[in-house]
Design an enzyme around this catalytic site. Structure first.
Site, PDB file in Angstrom:
ATOM      1  N   ILE A  70       2.299   4.937   2.600  1.00  0.00           N
ATOM      2  CA  ILE A  70       1.084   4.321   2.060  1.00  0.00           C
ATOM      3  C   ILE A  70       0.035   5.407   1.855  1.00  0.00           C
ATOM      4  O   ILE A  70      -0.276   6.171   2.774  1.00  0.00           O
ATOM      5  CB  ILE A  70       0.555   3.225   3.000  1.00  0.00           C
ATOM      6  CG1 ILE A  70       1.615   2.123   3.180  1.00  0.00           C
ATOM      7  CG2 ILE A  70      -0.749   2.630   2.480  1.00  0.00           C
ATOM      8  CD1 ILE A  70       1.263   1.071   4.210  1.00  0.00           C
ATOM      9  N   ASN A  77      -7.409   2.763   7.488  1.00  0.00           N
ATOM     10  CA  ASN A  77      -7.592   2.377   8.896  1.00  0.00           C
ATOM     11  C   ASN A  77      -9.021   2.602   9.358  1.00  0.00           C
ATOM     12  O   ASN A  77      -9.601   1.761  10.050  1.00  0.00           O
ATOM     13  CB  ASN A  77      -6.643   3.187   9.788  1.00  0.00           C
ATOM     14  CG  ASN A  77      -5.421   2.387  10.209  1.00  0.00           C
ATOM     15  OD1 ASN A  77      -5.407   1.174  10.125  1.00  0.00           O
ATOM     16  ND2 ASN A  77      -4.386   3.070  10.641  1.00  0.00           N
ATOM     17  N   HIS A  82      -7.793  -0.981  12.715  1.00  0.00           N
ATOM     18  CA  HIS A  82      -6.341  -0.958  12.928  1.00  0.00           C
ATOM     19  C   HIS A  82      -5.683  -2.326  12.746  1.00  0.00           C
ATOM     20  O   HIS A  82      -4.523  -2.401  12.329  1.00  0.00           O
ATOM     21  CB  HIS A  82      -6.015  -0.398  14.320  1.00  0.00           C
ATOM     22  CG  HIS A  82      -6.249   1.078  14.421  1.00  0.00           C
ATOM     23  ND1 HIS A  82      -5.362   2.001  13.919  1.00  0.00           N
ATOM     24  CD2 HIS A  82      -7.287   1.796  14.931  1.00  0.00           C
ATOM     25  CE1 HIS A  82      -5.827   3.221  14.129  1.00  0.00           C
ATOM     26  NE2 HIS A  82      -6.988   3.118  14.737  1.00  0.00           N
ATOM     27  N   ASP A  86      -2.614  -2.715  10.301  1.00  0.00           N
ATOM     28  CA  ASP A  86      -1.324  -3.328  10.659  1.00  0.00           C
ATOM     29  C   ASP A  86      -0.908  -4.360   9.611  1.00  0.00           C
ATOM     30  O   ASP A  86       0.258  -4.462   9.243  1.00  0.00           O
ATOM     31  CB  ASP A  86      -1.412  -4.001  12.038  1.00  0.00           C
ATOM     32  CG  ASP A  86      -1.364  -2.987  13.182  1.00  0.00           C
ATOM     33  OD1 ASP A  86      -1.102  -1.794  12.911  1.00  0.00           O
ATOM     34  OD2 ASP A  86      -1.582  -3.389  14.335  1.00  0.00           O
ATOM     35  N   GLU A 119       3.007   5.154   8.802  1.00  0.00           N
ATOM     36  CA  GLU A 119       2.898   4.459   7.519  1.00  0.00           C
ATOM     37  C   GLU A 119       4.014   4.858   6.559  1.00  0.00           C
ATOM     38  O   GLU A 119       3.917   4.659   5.348  1.00  0.00           O
ATOM     39  CB  GLU A 119       1.528   4.737   6.867  1.00  0.00           C
ATOM     40  CG  GLU A 119       1.300   6.154   6.384  1.00  0.00           C
ATOM     41  CD  GLU A 119       0.730   7.101   7.434  1.00  0.00           C
ATOM     42  OE1 GLU A 119      -0.071   7.968   7.065  1.00  0.00           O
ATOM     43  OE2 GLU A 119       1.095   6.980   8.626  1.00  0.00           O
TER      44      GLU A 119
END
Length: 216
Positions: A70, A77, A82, A86, A119
């Site tokens: 990503i 983030n 976070h 997620d 990621e």
């Protein structure tokens, strides 16, 4: 009757063994699954790629690998937190999983999607040549880019919508020129292609050749 008692004990033992076997299978499955995204984890990938590479080489069949991550995930983030990060990982995993399942159903192939770490994700493409793998990678890229990511607060209310997530992808094919360390060479080649995608602006597909990495 002693015979009935023995029969009953045997049946109960069979049930207990069956339950234990199922529990053991569940534990194995859990140990191979990424807790967050519910796709295969790094350990499952390490097992699968070793077997897939050996089979491809022994059967003289192609094998390709897509490594992707990503874009600007740390910034994402830092900006949203976070919990939202997620959610982004879960969304990307589910988009790619859906595409992989479509390809498997259409073409009868046995592909393998895993979270590689952080990621970063990986798709193993047994019996797929480089050109087709690049086309698949481009389709994955477009599907992720076209998704409108919605951010909700802990109460489920929409805070922000229409957020775009992009990914960079590196593609490589198992090459005849590699005589040893096949798995390492394949992953390294895909990693080099992924690095080229990052360096050339991200949100694109690059692929490995002996003459250097090229981008779509």
């Amino acid at each position: 009757e002693p015979e009935q008692i023995i029969r009953k004990i045997k049946n109960e033992f069979r049930e207990i063994i069956s339950v234990m076997r199922q529990d053991a299978e569940n534990l194995v499955q859990l140990s191979r699954t990424d807790a967050l995204t519910k796709i295969n984890n790094r350990g499952a990938f390490d097992q699968f790629i070793e077997k897939a590479v050996n089979e491809a080489r022994s059967q003289n069949k192609p094998l390709s690998l897509i490594l992707f991550y990503i874009d600007y995930f740390k910034k994402f983030n830092d900006k949203y937190g976070h919990r939202i990060g997620d959610q982004a990982l879960i969304v990307v995993a589910s988009i790619v999983k859906k595409y992989v399942q479509e390809i498997e159903a259409e073409q009868g192939k046995n592909l393998f999607l895993a979270r590689y770490g952080g990621e970063e994700f990986v798709v193993v493409l047994p019996d797929v040549v480089l050109n087709d793998a690049v086309l698949m990678a481009e389709e994955i890229r477009k599907r992720v880019e076209s998704y409108n990511f919605i951010i909700r607060n802990t109460r489920g209310e929409i805070v922000e919508k229409g957020i775009k997530i992009t990914i960079s992808l590196g593609v490589a094919e198992l090459l005849d020129e590699w005589e040893s360390s096949l798995v390492d060479n394949l992953i390294d080649a895909a990693d080099q292609a992924l690095y080229a995608a990052k360096e050339s602006g991200r949100n694109k597909v690059c692929y490995y050749t002996f003459k250097g990495c090229r981008c779509e």
